[in-house]
Scaffold this motif. Structure first.
Motif, mmCIF file in Angstrom:
data_model
loop_
_atom_site.group_PDB
_atom_site.id
_atom_site.type_symbol
_atom_site.label_atom_id
_atom_site.label_comp_id
_atom_site.label_asym_id
_atom_site.label_seq_id
_atom_site.Cartn_x
_atom_site.Cartn_y
_atom_site.Cartn_z
ATOM 1 N N ALA A 189 1.447 11.868 -2.531
ATOM 2 C CA ALA A 189 0.328 12.080 -3.453
ATOM 3 C C ALA A 189 -0.857 11.192 -3.067
ATOM 4 N N CYS A 190 -0.579 10.035 -2.504
ATOM 5 C CA CYS A 190 -1.666 9.169 -2.043
ATOM 6 C C CYS A 190 -2.221 9.656 -0.710
ATOM 7 N N GLN A 191 -1.338 10.203 0.136
ATOM 8 C CA GLN A 191 -1.830 10.819 1.377
ATOM 9 C C GLN A 191 -2.871 11.900 1.071
ATOM 10 N N ILE B 247 0.854 -1.191 0.000
ATOM 11 C CA ILE B 247 0.000 0.000 0.000
ATOM 12 C C ILE B 247 0.885 1.234 0.000
ATOM 13 N N CYS B 248 0.584 2.160 -0.906
ATOM 14 C CA CYS B 248 1.410 3.353 -1.023
ATOM 15 C C CYS B 248 1.183 4.284 0.160
ATOM 16 N N ARG B 249 2.290 4.662 0.778
ATOM 17 C CA ARG B 249 2.233 5.584 1.921
ATOM 18 C C ARG B 249 2.712 6.976 1.554
ATOM 19 N N GLY C 260 3.959 5.214 -8.789
ATOM 20 C CA GLY C 260 3.830 5.911 -10.071
ATOM 21 C C GLY C 260 2.392 5.994 -10.565
ATOM 22 N N LEU C 261 1.443 5.879 -9.640
ATOM 23 C CA LEU C 261 0.019 5.972 -9.984
ATOM 24 C C LEU C 261 -0.584 7.188 -9.273
ATOM 25 N N CYS C 262 0.232 8.216 -9.115
ATOM 26 C CA CYS C 262 -0.032 9.302 -8.172
ATOM 27 C C CYS C 262 -1.171 10.235 -8.566
#
Ligand code: FMN
Ligand code: SF4
Ligand code: FES
Lengths: 153, 503
Positions: free
Chosen positions: A85-87, A80-82, A124-126
């Motif tokens: 941009a995901c935040q 899971i991206c932390r 890279g899916l930001c």
């Protein structure tokens, strides 16, 4: 299912396949992990011998990189991206919900060895976050429900 | 029907393979002739997965496309967005580096050549002695973050004797909010290969490595195939396009360490060592990979080289602002309505990017902060929105452009949490060589936690940042103060003592 307790001969064959490269250590570690799901402890002396370096150096390199694991992961690996941009689009809440739903912690594996959850810093899916990856497959606009469904299938 | 369907990782992450399967099945059931061409992404992230139907040579956009849309799409009854290239987000760009991305089949060399591919390499081969000067004349600066003039770097390597040399492409792209390298590799990998070949010819290197992060499995697969195809076609190998000169490329996968994007750490990693940062000097240009002269360049720097040769260095240099020449692929990310890749000449004010191009926040709330340049980049406040997008201009405004990731946050964001994360990230990713970075970052997290509990630790944070800035070997420790201090000084209310109690 990967062979999680490979023989010395099987390990050595994988090592040999990368030896033609300049600086082959990372390719060897990646290859072993892809093949066996982890880098078995028994591989360390074999790698050290093949590359003519110390065991401590092999350990040192393995432990430096987040990717390499010394023990097998769960049957599914959820990353899971932390990152920022995901935040900005609810990544923290997603991670909390997913960890709660699966009943584990960061770097933990659920009971019965079904799912390992790890943090990752950007996939890279930001522009389509929050983002995650399940067994190497990217997931954008991720939700805890989607993640749980993916590992329950 | 001729249909182009995105195969970019973003589209895959949103289920495009199910759409592709449904399209094939439905067309078969109808006995309909369907030519389905998989392409990279046009960079309009909010329309992904994007499908384009070609009518009279013009592609019309439909997206985000779902499995349920498939029958209507094939009936010609689905509502769309009109001609793709008339969509304002795309129509207002200047696409030089990304001209082919989303347009061509990434693995078709014929398609590549039909769209200007290999023109640059052929020109470079006609006069190899002029390669380095052409890159200098273009004004191209490194797109990986530091903005060092690419041609000058090449000149140093070219002048470094006649022995073994290397071209190393940095595809580690670790910065949050960035995906230009990934999109380029997935959408137009031959442009990177062509750029590396030109670099090799220019400096006298016959071996190239591409170090690509393991978080990008789709890009790795596309690139691996592209290198094989290039080799089969004689674009790579012992005799590049029949020139008698050799150049070949090997792909290496990273292993999840952010610091390995730093060039000397990357070289250590390629050599099979821990990715610890090396002191400079020696410069990698003189003593790089295995101690040999080495060009280390970012994906976008290298992939921009072919178009510089194709259209001429003056053409490239005619775009931009001051010493920031040419175009930059902006990556608009985070909480925005219209995110994605926007290639444009340097010089656009930040506010125009955030408000006009990105359309403000996805949540519809006010913009609070914009982090530019990845996890080591500063948070900008809306009062700074007149800052033009350029290396010197951002430096002057207390920030950096880095790899041009632009991450937008709305007013629900707690900037104290963002400052804490900056320290935490540095602590997790530090290579461990310098004490101020390794220990300072851990200490920083503790201090921010005490601030969150109501203590006034402002001076301590500032001292800590000063120590990190002055005592760090690389920008991981040295620039973590950017996000921390920009959050602290530009959003002081979020750090006010006893803020919890006051609420
Ligand atoms: C911590 C850290 C991480 C970095 N990550 C990257 C990266 O992911 N990609 C990149 O191209 N450059 C990265 N850089 C910059 C490289 O050190 C180097 O400047 C760059 O690869 C040179 O290529 P360029 O001149 O084409 O930009 C990073 C630097 C630091 C300090
Ligand atoms: S600043 Fe941090 S990451 Fe950079 S060299 Fe020093 S310890 Fe390593
Ligand atoms: S920040 Fe999460 S995918 Fe980039």
């Amino acid at each position: 299912m990967p062979d999680t307790a490979p023989s010395a001969a099987a390990i050595s064959a994988e090592i040999a396949a990368e030896l033609h490269r300049e600086g082959p250590l990372l390719p060897i570690l990646h290859r072993l992990q892809k093949r066996f799901g982890h880098v078995p402890e028994t591989a360390v002396p074999l790698i050290a011998e093949a590359l003519n370096i110390g065991r401590a150096e092999v350990h040192g390199v393995m432990s430096f990189y987040h990717d390499f694991r010394a023990v097998p992961a769960g049957r599914h690996v959820v990353k899971i991206c932390r990152a920022e941009a995901c935040q900005a689009v609810g990544g923290v809440a997603l991670a909390e919900a997913a960890l709660a739903a699966l009943g584990t912690e960061w770097h933990g594996t659920t009971a019965g060895g079904a799912v390992t959850v790890e943090p990752v810093y950007c996939l890279g899916l930001c522009a389509n976050g929050p983002a995650a990856m399940v067994d190497g497959r990217p997931m954008a606009a991720a939700t805890a429900e989607k993640l749980v469904a993916e590992v329950s299938a | 029907m001729k249909l182009f369907l995105s195969a970019d990782a973003v589209a895959k992450a949103l289920g495009v393979e199910d759409v592709a399967a449904a399209l094939e099945a439905e067309a078969r059931a109808r006995g309909m002739a369907l030519e389905l061409i998989r392409v990279g992404s046009r960079g309009m992230a909010w329309l992904e997965p994007l499908a384009e139907v070609e009518r009279d040579g013009v592609r019309h956009a439909f997206g985000p496309i779902t499995v349920a849309d498939v029958p209507a799409l094939l009936d010609g009854a689905l509502a769309g967005h009109g001609p793709t290239e008339d969509i304002p987000f795309l129509a207002s760009q200047t696409r030089l580096t990304f001209a082919r991305v989303g347009v061509i089949d990434p693995l078709s060399l014929a398609d590549y050549e039909a769209h200007g591919g290999l023109v640059g390499l052929r020109k470079a081969l006609a006069d190899p002695a002029a390669i380095v000067q052409t890159v200098i004349d273009s004004g191209l600066r490194g797109r990986g973050g530091a903005g060092f003039p690419t041609g000058i770097k090449w000149q140093t390597v070219a002048a470094a004797g006649a022995g073994r040399k290397y071209i190393v492409c940095n595809a580690d792209e670790g910065d949050s909010g960035t995906f230009a390298d990934r999109m380029l590799i997935e959408g137009d990998p031959f442009s990177l290969i062509e750029g590396m070949a030109i670099a090799g010819l220019g400096v006298g290197a016959e071996t190239g490595f591409i170090y690509i992060r393991s978080e990008y499995p789709d890009a790795i697969a596309t690139l691996t195939r592209a290198v094989e195809i290039a080799r089969e076609a004689g674009l790579l190998g012992g005799d590049v396009l029949g020139s008698g000169r050799g150049f070949d490329i090997e792909i290496r996968e990273g292993a999840g360490a952010y610091v390995c994007g730093e060039e000397t750490s990357l070289l250590n990693s390629l050599e099979g060592k821990r990715g610890v940062v090396r002191a400079k000097p020696p410069l990698p240009a003189l003593e790089g990979l295995f101690g040999k002269p080495t060009v280390v360049n970012n994906v976008i720097s290298l992939a921009t080289v072919p178009v510089i040769f194709e259209k001429g260095p003056e053409h490239y240099a005619s775009f931009g602002l001051g010493r920031s020449k040419g175009t930059m692929p902006l990556q608009i990310a985070g909480n925005v309505r219209f995110g994605g890749l926007y290639e444009t000449a340097f010089g656009l004010p930040l506010g125009e990017i955030v408000e006009r191009i990105a359309g403000g926040t996805r949540t519809g709330r006010a913009v609070k902060a914009v982090q530019v340049g990845g996890p080591l980049g500063a948070y900008f406040a809306p009062q700074q929105f007149d800052t033009p997008f350029g290396y010197e201009e951002f430096d002057g405004a207390g920030g950096l452009i880095g790899h041009a990731g632009i991450v937008v946050f709305d007013d629900s964001t707690d900037m104290l949490a963002q400052a804490r994360f900056a320290f935490e990230f540095c602590a997790v990713e530090s290579c461990g060589k310098c004490t101020p970075c390794r220990v300072g970052a851990v200490r920083g997290v503790e201090v921010i936690d005490r601030m969150a509990a109501g203590e006034d630790m402002r001076d301590l944070v500032e001292d800590l940042c000063e120590t990190m800035r002055d005592g760090s070997l690389c920008a991981l420790g040295g620039f973590t103060p950017y996000p921390v201090l920009s959050a602290l000084t530009r959003f002081p209310d979020d750090f006010a003592p006893h803020k919890e109690a006051a609420e």
